[in-house]
Design an enzyme around this catalytic site. Structure first.
Site: not given
Length: 247
Positions: A12, A15, A90, A140, A154, A158, A186
């Site tokens: 990943g 970006r 990532n 996360s 999600y 994580k 972030i």
């Protein structure tokens, strides 16, 4: 800290946090294989910047939920860059906000495959070529606090990454260290897409540091965990959230 002459894979990496990690590892001396799924422009520009400063890198598109794409990335890394010492997992995402009552099995499986199965596949493929080094998984804050509305899948994925990190640390030591980082708010496309501006402002204002984090903040922590500076750190899931959550 230096990672001179080491080889890293950053997934990943086209970006945001992934790209920042690729750049920071290159600055510290790594040759870097940058995986991307759709962010080709960011990945290609990262490669150009790394080469311009005298480093070595390539970018490669791949779907990391597919074993063939994972194995192709690892094989090219070893063949082209000469080894593998650092793996930064990532790649991942929320996919969509869905409460449990509106979530179907396809959504659940898609989130788990993207965030959790991809880590399993990358670690398994990499171990054939890693006799020593470091693995850093991107978990996360959601894995600790359950996430926001519609983020159950999600957050669960994580949290599982954090548990996998602990288990891998036990299995792969002493030669390979495995740690995770748990970012909070972030400034990334993740929050550009999935978080309302007023929520971001509120969260940033409630942190002791009174701001959102930047991708480079996370990249600095990842680089530390990948380096010998963290030689006695393994199995840890380290919060990076400006003090919004303590664990």
């Amino acid at each position: 800290m230096t990672l001179k002459d080491k080889v890293a894979i950053v997934t990943g990496g086209g970006r945001d946090i992934g790209r920042a990690c690729a750049m920071r590892l290159a600055e510290d001396g790594c040759a870097v294989a940058i995986n991307y799924h759709s962010s080709s422009e960011g990945a290609d520009s990262a490669v150009a910047e790394i080469k311009a400063m005298g480093g070595n890198a390539f970018a490669m598109q791949g779907d990391l939920t597919k074993q063939a794409d994972v194995e192709a990335l690892v094989e090219r890394t070893v063949s082209e860059l000469g080894g593998l010492h650092v793996l930064v997992n990532n790649a991942g995402g929320l996919v969509a906000r869905k409460r449990i009552e509106e979530m179907d099995l396809d959504h659940w499986n898609a989130v788990m495959d993207l965030n959790l199965t991809s880590v399993f596949l990358l670690v398994k493929a990499s171990l054939a070529h890693m006799s020593e080094g470091a693995i850093v998984n991107l978990a996360s804050q959601a894995g600790r606090d359950g996430g926001g509305p519609g983020a159950v899948a999600y957050a669960t994925s994580k949290g599982a990454v954090m548990t996998m990190t602990r288990g891998l640390a036990k299995e792969l030591g002493p030669n390979i260290r495995v740690n995770a980082v748990c970012p909070g708010m972030i400034d990334t496309d993740f929050h550009n897409v999935f978080t309302k501006p007023e929520v971001r402002t509120m969260v940033a204002g409630n942190t002791p540091l009174k701001r959102e984090g930047a991708p480079v903040d996370v990249a600095n922590l990842v680089a530390y965990l990948a380096s010998d500076g963290a030689a006695f750190v393994t199995g840890a899931s380290i919060d990076i959230n400006g003090g919004m959550l303590f664990s």
